[in-house]
Enzyme design. Structure first.
Site, PDB file in Angstrom:
ATOM      1  N   CYS A 130       0.828  -1.211   0.000  1.00 26.04           N
ATOM      2  CA  CYS A 130       0.000   0.000   0.000  1.00 26.04           C
ATOM      3  C   CYS A 130       0.867   1.268   0.000  1.00 26.04           C
ATOM      4  O   CYS A 130       1.577   1.535   0.969  1.00 26.04           O
ATOM      5  CB  CYS A 130      -0.907  -0.054   1.236  1.00 26.04           C
ATOM      6  SG  CYS A 130      -1.698   1.495   1.690  1.00 26.04           S
ATOM      7  N   CYS A 168       0.178   3.733   2.823  1.00 25.87           N
ATOM      8  CA  CYS A 168       0.676   3.148   4.083  1.00 25.87           C
ATOM      9  C   CYS A 168       2.176   3.405   4.220  1.00 25.87           C
ATOM     10  O   CYS A 168       2.661   3.738   5.307  1.00 25.87           O
ATOM     11  CB  CYS A 168       0.417   1.643   4.128  1.00 25.87           C
ATOM     12  SG  CYS A 168      -1.325   1.180   4.040  1.00 25.87           S
TER      13      CYS A 168
END
Length: 102
Positions: free
Chosen positions: A27, A30
């Site tokens: 991600c 993230c």
């Protein structure tokens, strides 16, 4: 920040304030949020910061209704007191933490 699994999760959030970052290694947002949380971890000695890999811990992700990542929860003594999501700048994350601590 420590990555916790299902077995460690309950103990991690049981006492005091715990910030939990639900994330995945693939991600992008993230990855951008991780250094922000690392910095904030050093600024809040009374808050425990942990991460949960949603790909490894699908049961925890389902339990907390994680639909998008990153999703951040603040726990106090085992109970969710605040939730936010997405990549946020440091100041926004600081405001989230400060708000949850009140």
């Amino acid at each position: 920040m420590k990555i916790v699994n299902k077995a460690e999760f309950e103990a991690a959030v049981k006492e005091g304030y715990t910030l939990v970052d639900f994330f995945a290694n693939w991600c992008g947002p993230c990855k951008m949020l991780a250094p922000v949380l690392e910095e904030l971890d050093g600024e809040y000695p009374d808050v425990t910061f942990v991460k949960v890999d949603v790909d490894e811990e699908e049961e925890l992700a389902a339990r907390f209704g994680i639909m998008s990542i990153p999703t951040i929860f603040m726990f106090k003594d085992g109970n969710v007191v605040a939730k936010t999501g997405g990549m946020q700048p440091k100041e926004s994350m600081r405001n989230f933490i400060d708000g949850a601590l009140k």
